[in-house]
Design a protein around this motif. Structure first.
Motif, mmCIF file in Angstrom:
data_model
loop_
_atom_site.group_PDB
_atom_site.id
_atom_site.type_symbol
_atom_site.label_atom_id
_atom_site.label_comp_id
_atom_site.label_asym_id
_atom_site.label_seq_id
_atom_site.Cartn_x
_atom_site.Cartn_y
_atom_site.Cartn_z
ATOM 1 N N SER A 1 0.812 -1.207 0.000
ATOM 2 C CA SER A 1 0.000 0.000 0.000
ATOM 3 C C SER A 1 0.851 1.265 0.000
ATOM 4 N N ASN A 2 0.728 2.031 -1.035
ATOM 5 C CA ASN A 2 1.377 3.324 -1.184
ATOM 6 C C ASN A 2 0.675 4.054 -2.320
ATOM 7 N N PRO A 3 0.949 5.329 -2.501
ATOM 8 C CA PRO A 3 0.193 6.091 -3.507
ATOM 9 C C PRO A 3 0.421 5.657 -4.956
ATOM 10 N N TYR A 4 1.493 4.904 -5.249
ATOM 11 C CA TYR A 4 1.843 4.641 -6.647
ATOM 12 C C TYR A 4 1.650 3.192 -7.086
ATOM 13 N N HIS A 5 1.335 2.284 -6.186
ATOM 14 C CA HIS A 5 1.335 0.870 -6.555
ATOM 15 C C HIS A 5 0.116 0.486 -7.385
ATOM 16 N N LEU A 6 0.310 -0.596 -8.085
ATOM 17 C CA LEU A 6 -0.790 -1.232 -8.792
ATOM 18 C C LEU A 6 -1.072 -2.514 -8.010
ATOM 19 N N PRO A 7 -2.207 -2.625 -7.342
ATOM 20 C CA PRO A 7 -2.439 -3.749 -6.428
ATOM 21 C C PRO A 7 -2.262 -5.120 -7.059
ATOM 22 N N GLU A 8 -2.522 -5.237 -8.334
ATOM 23 C CA GLU A 8 -2.417 -6.551 -8.963
ATOM 24 C C GLU A 8 -0.988 -6.884 -9.395
ATOM 25 N N LYS A 9 -0.075 -5.959 -9.220
ATOM 26 C CA LYS A 9 1.310 -6.177 -9.644
ATOM 27 C C LYS A 9 2.216 -6.418 -8.446
ATOM 28 N N HIS A 10 3.009 -7.457 -8.547
ATOM 29 C CA HIS A 10 4.010 -7.758 -7.526
ATOM 30 C C HIS A 10 5.311 -8.088 -8.240
ATOM 31 N N PHE A 11 6.307 -7.262 -8.057
ATOM 32 C CA PHE A 11 7.608 -7.457 -8.677
ATOM 33 C C PHE A 11 8.615 -7.809 -7.580
ATOM 34 N N TYR A 12 8.513 -9.047 -7.088
ATOM 35 C CA TYR A 12 9.324 -9.438 -5.938
ATOM 36 C C TYR A 12 10.817 -9.463 -6.258
ATOM 37 N N LYS A 13 11.166 -9.898 -7.446
ATOM 38 C CA LYS A 13 12.591 -9.939 -7.814
ATOM 39 C C LYS A 13 13.186 -8.533 -7.769
ATOM 40 N N GLN A 14 12.474 -7.562 -8.319
ATOM 41 C CA GLN A 14 12.941 -6.177 -8.302
ATOM 42 C C GLN A 14 12.962 -5.635 -6.880
ATOM 43 N N ALA A 15 11.992 -6.025 -6.071
ATOM 44 C CA ALA A 15 11.965 -5.596 -4.665
ATOM 45 C C ALA A 15 13.189 -6.128 -3.938
ATOM 46 N N VAL A 16 13.503 -7.398 -4.154
ATOM 47 C CA VAL A 16 14.672 -8.006 -3.511
ATOM 48 C C VAL A 16 15.935 -7.260 -3.912
ATOM 49 N N GLU A 17 16.101 -6.995 -5.191
ATOM 50 C CA GLU A 17 17.310 -6.296 -5.659
ATOM 51 C C GLU A 17 17.399 -4.882 -5.098
ATOM 52 N N THR A 18 16.280 -4.178 -5.070
ATOM 53 C CA THR A 18 16.256 -2.812 -4.548
ATOM 54 C C THR A 18 16.603 -2.794 -3.058
ATOM 55 N N LEU A 19 16.000 -3.701 -2.300
ATOM 56 C CA LEU A 19 16.226 -3.701 -0.860
ATOM 57 C C LEU A 19 17.589 -4.280 -0.498
ATOM 58 N N LYS A 20 18.139 -5.128 -1.357
ATOM 59 C CA LYS A 20 19.523 -5.589 -1.157
ATOM 60 C C LYS A 20 20.472 -4.409 -1.352
ATOM 61 N N THR A 21 20.210 -3.601 -2.356
ATOM 62 C CA THR A 21 21.021 -2.404 -2.586
ATOM 63 C C THR A 21 20.930 -1.476 -1.385
ATOM 64 N N ASN A 22 19.747 -1.352 -0.808
ATOM 65 C CA ASN A 22 19.562 -0.497 0.361
ATOM 66 C C ASN A 22 20.413 -0.995 1.532
ATOM 67 N N VAL A 23 20.455 -2.306 1.730
ATOM 68 C CA VAL A 23 21.299 -2.892 2.778
ATOM 69 C C VAL A 23 22.775 -2.611 2.484
ATOM 70 N N ASP A 24 23.162 -2.737 1.223
ATOM 71 C CA ASP A 24 24.555 -2.465 0.842
ATOM 72 C C ASP A 24 24.922 -1.003 1.091
ATOM 73 N N LEU A 25 23.977 -0.114 0.810
ATOM 74 C CA LEU A 25 24.226 1.320 0.999
ATOM 75 C C LEU A 25 24.172 1.738 2.466
ATOM 76 N N PHE A 26 23.313 1.083 3.233
ATOM 77 C CA PHE A 26 23.089 1.457 4.640
ATOM 78 C C PHE A 26 23.220 0.213 5.536
ATOM 79 N N PRO A 27 24.444 -0.320 5.657
ATOM 80 C CA PRO A 27 24.650 -1.592 6.364
ATOM 81 C C PRO A 27 24.403 -1.542 7.871
ATOM 82 N N ASN A 28 24.249 -0.378 8.438
ATOM 83 C CA ASN A 28 23.988 -0.263 9.872
ATOM 84 C C ASN A 28 22.517 -0.024 10.189
ATOM 85 N N SER A 29 21.663 -0.127 9.180
ATOM 86 C CA SER A 29 20.230 0.125 9.361
ATOM 87 C C SER A 29 19.481 -1.177 9.619
#
Length: 109
Positions: A29-57
């Motif tokens: 749930s957010n202002p831009y999502h399409l409820p019927e769409k789930h891009f889990y592979k892209q989510a994993v890659e994006t959030l892995k990058t976030n961990v790489d960028l912010f390893p203490n979070s």
């Protein structure tokens, strides 16, 4: 990735915005999502990058774990929840999810 982090004239990297983008890909749930769409592979890659960028979070690890879990990568999700809890022992939701995963895992053995 290090070039992006250092090139502050052209790029701005925000933990919060990367996290939101990851959840956008998951279709949460957010202002831009399409409820019927789930891009889990892209989510994993994006959030892995976030961990790489912010390893203490702890939150970055928690969100990454959630995406891994949604993508069916339970073993890796367990590891990321454990890292999140190590960084923030007050992460009660992470503890609850981790306990559920470890309980299910024991029942399968």
């Amino acid at each position: 990735m290090e070039n992006l982090r250092k090139d502050t004239l052209n790029y701005y990297l925000s933990e919060s915005e990367m996290n939101t983008l990851g959840y956008d890909f998951m279709g949460n749930s957010n202002p831009y999502h399409l409820p019927e769409k789930h891009f889990y592979k892209q989510a994993v890659e994006t959030l892995k990058t976030n961990v790489d960028l912010f390893p203490n979070s702890w939150n970055a690890y928690d969100s990454y774990a959630e995406a891994l879990l949604e993508n069916g990568q339970k073993e890796e999700a367990i590891k990321m929840y454990q890292k999140s809890i190590k960084l923030n022992p007050d992460n009660k939701n992470g503890e609850k999810v981790l306990e559920g995963l470890l309980g299910k895992q024991k029942n399968l053995e």
